[in-house]
Design a protein around this motif. Structure first.
Motif: not given
Length: 155
Positions: A23-26, A51-53, A119-121, A135-138
């Motif tokens: 997801g994204e955001g709080d 997390p997303g992005c 980071e992005g899985l 976003g930082s993609q693994i």
């Protein structure tokens, strides 16, 4: 052939041995969602989390919720000698396009129950309709996810 969306607040979540949280955001989980999350994990469920992005707010919220739900089971860094890094594919390092990445987990009864990456899985390079927001993609996310799936099936 595709993912099913399950609501954490319902009994439906207990029909799947593996869940993916993103997801994204709080956010803040309701008391019912917290209870179901704990029951799911304590009774053998496995969760892959990222997390997303690579969203920092979502990461912060997720860690806060984990601390509230699992005070006796802290989030711990996983070392590369953990079984999850060699189930099918031998993972010798976890990197993104930006940096070295640390994966984390929560262990319950000697079993990794939550695999968490800040980071992005998610394999956004092969996802239709991805926003590609930067976003930082693994790099080896598909291999890590295959290992996680096999780990969840045998534990």
């Amino acid at each position: 052939p595709r993912f099913a969306r399950l609501k954490l607040a319902t009994e439906e979540v207990f029909t799947s041995p593996l869940c993916i949280f993103t997801g994204e955001g709080d956010f803040t989980l309701s008391e019912n969602e917290r209870q179901n999350l704990k029951r799911y994990v304590m009774n053998g469920g496995f969760i892959i989390v990222s997390p997303g992005c690579s969203d920092a707010e979502w990461n912060k919220a997720f860690r806060r919720e984990l601390a509230a739900v699992f005070p006796a089971h802290p989030v711990e860094a996983l070392t590369l000698d953990h079984e999850i890094f060699s189930m099918v594919h031998k993972i010798t390092g976890v990197k993104s396009s930006r940096k070295e990445v640390q994966l984390y987990g929560i262990t319950v009864n000697d079993r990794l129950a939550i695999l968490y990456s800040p980071e992005g899985l998610n394999d956004s390079n092969n996802a239709k309709g991805c926003c590609c927001c930067g976003g930082s993609q693994i790099s080896d996310c598909a291999k890590i996810n295959v290992n996680a799936l096999v780990y969840a099936l045998v534990h």
